[in-house]
Each structure stands twice: as structure tokens, then as C-alpha cells.
Design an enzyme around this catalytic site. Sequence first.
Site, PDB file in Angstrom:
ATOM      1  N   ASP A   1      14.151 -19.240  11.854  1.00  0.00           N
ATOM      2  CA  ASP A   1      15.300 -19.341  11.283  1.00  0.00           C
ATOM      3  C   ASP A   1      16.032 -20.538  12.169  1.00  0.00           C
ATOM      4  OD1 ASP A   1      17.353 -16.858  10.108  1.00  0.00           O
ATOM      5  OD2 ASP A   1      18.355 -18.865  11.081  1.00  0.00           O
ATOM      6  N   SER A   2      16.893 -21.069  11.443  1.00  0.00           N
ATOM      7  CA  SER A   2      17.475 -22.420  11.861  1.00  0.00           C
ATOM      8  C   SER A   2      18.504 -22.058  12.810  1.00  0.00           C
ATOM      9  CB  SER A   2      17.949 -23.194  10.790  1.00  0.00           C
ATOM     10  OG  SER A   2      19.008 -22.612  10.043  1.00  0.00           O
TER      11      SER A   2
ATOM     12  N   ASP B   1      13.131 -14.813   2.700  1.00  0.00           N
ATOM     13  CA  ASP B   1      14.411 -14.213   2.207  1.00  0.00           C
ATOM     14  C   ASP B   1      15.616 -15.353   2.332  1.00  0.00           C
ATOM     15  OD1 ASP B   1      16.764 -12.714   1.885  1.00  0.00           O
ATOM     16  OD2 ASP B   1      16.418 -11.643   3.643  1.00  0.00           O
TER      17      ASP B   1
ATOM     18  N   PHE C   1      13.245 -17.154   7.474  1.00  0.00           N
ATOM     19  CA  PHE C   1      14.767 -16.924   7.152  1.00  0.00           C
ATOM     20  C   PHE C   1      14.981 -15.578   7.760  1.00  0.00           C
ATOM     21  CE2 PHE C   1      13.545 -19.691   3.822  1.00  0.00           C
ATOM     22  CZ  PHE C   1      14.406 -20.648   3.920  1.00  0.00           C
TER      23      PHE C   1
ATOM     24  N   ASN D   1      13.788 -25.500  10.590  1.00  0.00           N
ATOM     25  CA  ASN D   1      14.227 -25.584   9.459  1.00  0.00           C
ATOM     26  C   ASN D   1      12.926 -25.113   8.527  1.00  0.00           C
ATOM     27  OD1 ASN D   1      14.515 -26.463   6.735  1.00  0.00           O
ATOM     28  ND2 ASN D   1      15.903 -28.102   7.329  1.00  0.00           N
TER      29      ASN D   1
ATOM     30  N   CYS E   1      18.893 -14.298  -3.489  1.00  0.00           N
ATOM     31  CA  CYS E   1      20.252 -13.433  -3.616  1.00  0.00           C
ATOM     32  C   CYS E   1      21.379 -14.341  -4.228  1.00  0.00           C
ATOM     33  CB  CYS E   1      20.640 -13.067  -2.238  1.00  0.00           C
ATOM     34  SG  CYS E   1      20.803 -14.257  -0.921  1.00  0.00           S
TER      35      CYS E   1
ATOM     36  N   ARG F   1      12.963  -4.143   3.471  1.00  0.00           N
ATOM     37  CA  ARG F   1      12.168  -4.309   4.966  1.00  0.00           C
ATOM     38  C   ARG F   1      11.451  -3.271   5.318  1.00  0.00           C
ATOM     39  NH1 ARG F   1      17.624  -6.898   6.400  1.00  0.00           N
ATOM     40  NH2 ARG F   1      18.558  -4.767   6.619  1.00  0.00           N
TER      41      ARG F   1
HETATM   42  N1  SAH Z   1      15.811 -11.828   6.138  1.00  0.00           N
HETATM   43  C1  SAH Z   1      17.009 -11.452   6.996  1.00  0.00           C
HETATM   44  C2  SAH Z   1      18.718 -12.264   6.146  1.00  0.00           C
HETATM   45  C3  SAH Z   1      18.444 -13.743   6.038  1.00  0.00           C
HETATM   46  S1  SAH Z   1      19.778 -14.535   5.622  1.00  0.00           S
HETATM   47  C4  SAH Z   1      17.444 -10.080   7.257  1.00  0.00           C
HETATM   48  O1  SAH Z   1      16.599  -9.454   6.351  1.00  0.00           O
HETATM   49  O2  SAH Z   1      18.343  -9.523   7.771  1.00  0.00           O
HETATM   50  C5  SAH Z   1      19.498 -16.155   5.804  1.00  0.00           C
HETATM   51  C6  SAH Z   1      19.045 -16.793   7.069  1.00  0.00           C
HETATM   52  O3  SAH Z   1      18.668 -18.051   6.770  1.00  0.00           O
HETATM   53  C7  SAH Z   1      20.284 -17.052   8.112  1.00  0.00           C
HETATM   54  O4  SAH Z   1      20.080 -16.636   9.350  1.00  0.00           O
HETATM   55  C8  SAH Z   1      20.388 -18.715   8.485  1.00  0.00           C
HETATM   56  O5  SAH Z   1      20.575 -19.036   9.589  1.00  0.00           O
HETATM   57  C9  SAH Z   1      19.022 -18.953   7.808  1.00  0.00           C
HETATM   58  N2  SAH Z   1      18.847 -20.299   7.352  1.00  0.00           N
HETATM   59  C10 SAH Z   1      19.442 -21.162   6.320  1.00  0.00           C
HETATM   60  N3  SAH Z   1      18.975 -22.024   5.964  1.00  0.00           N
HETATM   61  C11 SAH Z   1      17.743 -22.127   6.834  1.00  0.00           C
HETATM   62  C12 SAH Z   1      16.542 -23.199   6.894  1.00  0.00           C
HETATM   63  N4  SAH Z   1      16.762 -24.138   6.049  1.00  0.00           N
HETATM   64  N5  SAH Z   1      15.664 -23.220   7.454  1.00  0.00           N
HETATM   65  C13 SAH Z   1      15.674 -21.808   8.519  1.00  0.00           C
HETATM   66  N6  SAH Z   1      16.695 -21.095   8.454  1.00  0.00           N
HETATM   67  C14 SAH Z   1      17.794 -21.099   7.611  1.00  0.00           C
END
Ligand code: SAH
Length: 385
Positions: free
Chosen positions: A240-241, A288, A219, A267, A328, A204
Site C-alpha cells: 500500500d502507499s 483491489d 492495495f 506505489n 469499485c 476476502r
Molecule cells: N483491499 C483493501 C481495501 C483497499 S482500499 C481491503 O480489503 O480492506 C485502496 C487502498 O489503496 C488504500 O489503502 C490506499 O492507500 C491504497 N492506494 C491508493 N493508490 C495507491 C497506489 N498507487 N499504490 C499503492 N496503494 C495505493
Amino acid sequence: METIVVSPRGARRWRRGHPWIYRSDIEPSNAPPGVVRAEDASGTYLGQALWSPPSEISLRFLTTEESPVDGEWWHHRLAEALAIRDPENLDATGYRIVHAEGDGLPSLIVDRYGDIVVVQLLSAGLEAVRDHVLSAIDEIAKPKSMLLRNDASVRRHEDLPLEVDEVRGPIPEFVEAREGAVRYWVAAHTGQKTGGFLDQRENRMLMGGLAHGRALDLFTYQGLFALQMATPAESVVAVDSSAAALEVGAKNAELNDVHNVEWVEANVFDLLRAYEREGRQFDTIVLDPPAFARQRSAIDRALRGYKEINLRAMRILAPKGTIFSASCSFHIGRDRFFEMLISAASDSGRRLVLERTTSQSRDHPNVLTIPETGYLKAALLRAVD
Ligand code: SAH
């Protein structure tokens, strides 16, 4: 102290540097969970280990030394783990103090967020010596408050209850932490994992230096990539979802007096399709996603998912744009991840340069002989065209 007898195969595994001995490699025993002595079939001493009778992973190796694994031992090992982090020079108050097997302290996670320390005890053997462990953490990390996030589902394999317990409170709903110039709130009781994703901290901060133009943080969770990018970028769309995660993201923006981030609940798969249809472009894109492959059997499906989002991101990337793409999933190794990126790049028709490969932050040590300690891989790509 109880003794557990280990098979030649189990002993070999230890000598090769992996701390786990499976149930099939020990002689059955009624010893209660805790620290035990391990020997091979001929009675040769192997070391001391955490013993988890209910678990498939029966023994987790702690030390070859014969001196007792007591309060002093935990104190010393915790001090070593903290010293490696060099917190004074980290430029963050949110970081991992103990990365379990990565720090030679199997099944123990200790994360710091400012004044608070969040702990996970993830095996029956460790739970049995909880008092020693928690005292050592207290002495070394000297937190104002301490929370046990023992609600991780892996505890089920150890016949342990899932619970969240304030060891020392009261702990407010949100505690403040910082990485680089970005301050953020952590919901320690309810956030994912111990409250956040500290493994991406260095990445980040990297993007905080590289982002440009219109940025897209896919995400985003509670917006930490987005907030790092908000300073160098003109604008950021953070997706984010989870509405709850985005709410904290917006609160984090407020905390930093940042006004150029738009929070979008969607999504990612659908949104990328829509952006492509609308011809929207971005100069910097972060991907991510959560672990798409949580089991080996999910690898093929996960790879299709990773490829889809990467391909679509490449298609909506503006000329000379930058993509940071991560995975991950432990079950998708570095080679498979890069094959997926190559295949997406090829289908996208874009010419992309691999500028840098990265992994999890250094406070999540990845031990070469313990593959499970390293799971995050990421690529920084720059479009030539
Ligand atoms: N980038 C963040 C961590 C991401 S964790 C950081 O640095 O802190 C993954 C995230 O993806 C979660 O918040 C989850 O709610 C979201 N997520 C999972 N599937 C998803 C989708 N299909 N569309 C959007 N968000 C999603």
C-alpha cells in the site's frame, strides 16, 4: 406535514423503481428539510420522502404508505434490514446493517464492527430526523457505543457540516472485529469510509480459501486480504502507499499471530514495473485498487490505469497462478471492466480462465432498478499456462 409537488417525469422515475427526484423535477418550496408528502401536479398522493432543499437530489423516496414515518417506522425498517443480514450465521462481527438506497433507507449507512456501530447520515432530509434514526439504530443493533462518521464529502452537497461525533462513547482508538478466522482492528474515527471496506468481506474470505504459494496483496489497506491469505499461502507480500494503513496491517498480523506477511510501502504502479524487471513471480495476486474513476469524465484514464496494473499482474503471475481483480468504480460498469480484462489478457499472452465473477458482499444489497447501489465487480482468473 409539508407537501412537495413532483413533475410527471419525476413521478415516472419513482414508479420505475428509482428513489431519487432531482431539483428540476419538483416545484420550488420553502419547506424545511425532513420527511414530506409528495404529490403529482394533479394532487395524487405519491408517497413520503426525505426532502433536502440544498441538494440537487431534492427528494429521496421512503414509502408509498400514508402512515407516519415516525420512530416506530424507523424501528421497523431497521429491524428488517438487520434480519436480512442474519448476523448469527454470517461468521463475522464486522458487517453492514444498512446500505442506504440498497435497503430502502436512502442516504443512511450503518456499519457494525463488533461492539461499535458507525453511522453516516448523508442527506439534509435524513439529518433533520436524526433523533428518530439514531434511537432506532440503538434499539435494534444494541451497540455498546455509537459513532457518527459524518465527515463524508457528499454532505457538502447537502450544506451539512463535516464532523465526527461520538453519539455514545468513549470509543477507543481501535476496536476489534472479525471476519471468518481473521481478527482485525478498526480505527473507527480515522479509518477510510466508516473504518474499513466491508464490501470486500466475502471476497476476502473466498481468497482465504483459494490462495496458494507466494501471494501478493496489492492495495492492501489494513491487510485484510493478506491476513485471509496468510494461512493457506506460504508467504504474502502486502502493498500500500499509505504507511499509516500498513502500520495497522502489521498490528492486525500481530493480533492473529501471523508471521509470514511482509508489509511494503510503495506505489503499486512502480512496484509492479520493478517486479517485472526483476523477474519476480507470484502464485496468487489480489488487485483491489481505489476507485480510479470517481467521475464520468475520468473513465478513459481510469481504464488505462486498471489495464496497466492488470496486465503487469498477469505478466508476473507464476504458471497455474490465480488473480483476483476488482474495481469499485461505479462509472465503470461490468462490461467495460471485462473488456479491460480481456484486453490485458490478450496483451499479456497468458491463457487465463474466468473461474468466477463476484461483486460486493450480500450485506450491500444491489437493487436492480437503482444502479448506484451496485459498484463493485470482480473476477477470479486462473492461468492455464
Ligand atoms: N483491499 C483493501 C481495501 C483497499 S482500499 C481491503 O480489503 O480492506 C485502496 C487502498 O489503496 C488504500 O489503502 C490506499 O492507500 C491504497 N492506494 C491508493 N493508490 C495507491 C497506489 N498507487 N499504490 C499503492 N496503494 C495505493
